[in-house]
Design an enzyme around this catalytic site. Structure first.
Site, mmCIF file in Angstrom:
data_model
loop_
_atom_site.group_PDB
_atom_site.id
_atom_site.type_symbol
_atom_site.label_atom_id
_atom_site.label_comp_id
_atom_site.label_asym_id
_atom_site.label_seq_id
_atom_site.Cartn_x
_atom_site.Cartn_y
_atom_site.Cartn_z
ATOM 1 C CB CYS A 1 0.561 -5.915 1.552
ATOM 2 S SG CYS A 1 1.140 -5.131 -0.307
ATOM 3 C CG LEU A 2 -0.880 -0.220 -1.013
ATOM 4 C CD1 LEU A 2 0.163 0.760 -0.693
ATOM 5 C CD2 LEU A 2 -1.306 0.213 -2.143
#
Length: 583
Positions: free
Chosen positions: A315-316
């Protein structure tokens, strides 16, 4: 310049503190959403609709046809021969699936609601001249308002709740009231002391044996103990997102990606991010790269000297690792052996439903909210994600907890999801502006150490995983890495959503994935063609990815020691460490 002129210049050149405090106060009432952004969207829509009288007449005509259709359906229902529905719910709408909804008067109630929902969808879309982003905001907002009024949400108009109330003699409502009071008390108290319920981090969750070998102002680095007599020489460094606790990747025995990798003979390191508070307000994306990825790589290189590293980002964390890998490729830094990106976006032109909350007005307003507190709170993040899936995360929960009087049993992924984190003001502002709003990485404007980087600078093989039902990193957006990269890319599309599609261990039922390899010389393969032509394989994607890592690794060697005391990386605590326990 006089003192008065200087004061005026200061006030008009940037945000005035009391204006920011005023916006922050409004943000506490709106959950961080900008009322101005909402007003702009609705003004755009109403102004253009007002200038299209033909469209107005068409909507009036459509409304009259729907009213006549509902009246005819009502007559059939009263005569006892409804003959099914006059309108079917959307494919993902199961609110009215119970047979009780086919009985009068509930059949009329839910059919009227669905017809009204359909009319409003037509009314808020396709109006000539409306900005596409404003159209999406208006359509989404109207849908949220309609969902509030759904007959499924109220005791007198929900036949399933009425039936349960009759069966239980009203005790379900008493239990529901008790559940509501309990939830309200926890909200007023700022959250549960143990959000994971009966699950305990380090006892039930995040239990793979390991040691913390490094700690700085933003992260702890965990080295996991080997489980095999020999290991692949190249270590694996996992960089999770900091909008979540890392242990989604070390959930429980047999549900842990870390455990799986260790059992397959990999030396695994995990970044465990600190849960920031107001003191960390000025920590930006550059700090996360420097104190996160760069610091972790130095420690891994000290423990496994001379070995290149398999970088894994989720994800991030994957976006951050992409930035670091691009800078390393630009600078001819050869410490990475490969790059694996799990549910990670690099091109933000189509960021999915989160785009509803991203425009200049919304970002500026949210910056003021974060500026006042020093961070983006768990409540603002949870509120945005809940709105995106309001039927599942708000209204179905409302019915189950407060009308049915039920509480679902806590399970591992649910316990992890409740263990929320915060985001520093500076970092989240950098992320929203540079990546989401301006898409600087793809546009070649993202600067690291004074020079721009791009995805094309990455010079190691890439494995990119997307999940089919991901509403945070939509798979077609993730797929753009195939076009942007100038190196070999292996792309996998897994069943499931943003979390469950990643935590997809071997043996998990109803799992499948599609996998294809692309080289820079291959002709462009559109996402639709990939989805249509690549054969789906049954089971988990984990073994295929692990084989990809093994193919890029050398012959097995003896496991490295735990830590590197001589280089300043002596183990000093057992996994999962302290940062993951911070509330």
């Amino acid at each position: 310049m006089t003192r008065l002129e200087h004061a005026f210049e200061e006030n008009v050149a940037g945000p005035v503190p009391w204006d920011r405090l005023f916006h922050a106060g409004i943000g506490r009432l709106t959950g961080g959403l900008s009322p101005t952004a909402l007003q702009l969207a609705f003004f755009d829509w109403t102004a253009h609709l007002a200038l299209n009288p033909g469209r107005q007449l068409a909507l009036v005509e459509k409304g009259m046809r729907k009213a006549m259709r509902l009246a005819a359906y009502s007559g059939h229902c009263l005569a006892g021969d409804a003959g099914g529905r006059c309108i079917e719910p959307l494919a993902n709408d199961d609110r009215f699936e119970d047979p009780a909804w086919q009985q009068w008067p509930f059949s009329l109630l839910h059919q009227g609601f669905l017809l009204q929902q359909q009319w409003w969808h037509v009314a808020t879309t396709g109006v000539p001249g409306v900005d596409p982003h404003h159209e999406e905001v208006v359509n989404f907002s109207v849908r949220q308002m309609l969902d509030i009024a759904s007959p499924s949400n109220f005791l007198p108009t929900n036949p399933e709740v009425l039936h349960r109330t009759a069966e239980d003699g009203g005790w379900n409502l008493l239990r529901g009231a008790s559940n509501w009071l309990e939830d309200a008390q926890q909200t007023l108290a700022g959250g549960d002391e143990h959000p994971t319920g009966a699950f305990r981090v380090g006892e039930d969750l995040a239990t793979t044996p390991g040691r913390v070998i490094h700690r700085n102002a933003l992260m702890e680095l965990i080295q996991y103990e080997p489980a095999t007599g020999a290991v692949h020489p190249e270590p694996v460094l996992i960089v999770p997102a900091w909008i979540m606790k890392y242990y989604i990747l070390d959930l429980r025995p047999r549900r842990s990606l870390v455990e799986y990798l260790v059992n397959q003979g990999h030396t695994v390191f995990m970044v465990s991010w600190k849960n920031p508070d107001a003191r960390d307000r000025e920590m930006g994306m550059a700090d996360y790269r420097r104190l996160g990825v760069e610091a972790a790589l130095r420690a891994v290189n000290a423990v496994c000297p001379g070995q290149r590293v398999h970088g894994v980002g989720y994800c991030l964390g994957g976006t951050l690792l992409t930035l670091a890998a691009a800078a390393m490729g630009r600078d001819r830094d050869e410490r990475l052996a490969s790059l694996s990106l799990l549910a990670t976006q690099t091109d933000f032109t189509e960021p999915g439903e989160l785009e509803l909350f991203i425009d200049e007005s919304q970002v500026s307003f949210l910056e003021d909210v974060m500026w006042a507190r020093g961070y983006l709170g768990r409540d603002e993040m949870a509120g945005a994600f809940h709105l995106l899936r309001s039927q599942d995360l708000i209204w179905s929960r409302h019915i189950r907890h407060y009308l049915m009087g039920e509480r679902e049993a806590m399970f591992d992924l649910m316990a992890w999801n409740a263990d929320a984190t915060r985001l520093p003001y500076r970092m989240h502002s950098d992320y929203l502006r540079d990546l989401f709003l301006h898409n600087d990485l793809v546009e070649g404007r993202y600067d690291i150490d004074g020079r721009p980087v791009s995805v094309g600078d990455i010079d190691v093989p890439i494995f990119s995983l997307a999940t089919r039902r991901d509403h945070i990193a939509p798979w077609r957006s993730v797929y753009k890495i195939v076009r942007l990269a100038r190196t070999d890319v292996t792309f996998a599309l897994s069943a499931g959503g943003h979390n469950a599609g990643v935590v997809s261990e071997p043996g998990h039922p109803r799992r499948e994935y599609q996998l294809a390899h692309f080289s820079p010389d291959d002709p462009t393969c559109p996402a639709e063609r990939f989805e249509r032509e690549v054969v789906a394989e049954p089971g988990s994607w984990w073994p295929a990815w692990q084989q990809w890592l093994a193919d890029l690794s050398g012959e097995p060697v003896d496991p490295p020691a735990m830590g590197a005391p001589g280089a300043g990386y002596a183990p000093f605590a057992d996994a999962p460490g302290e940062y993951v326990l911070m509330r």
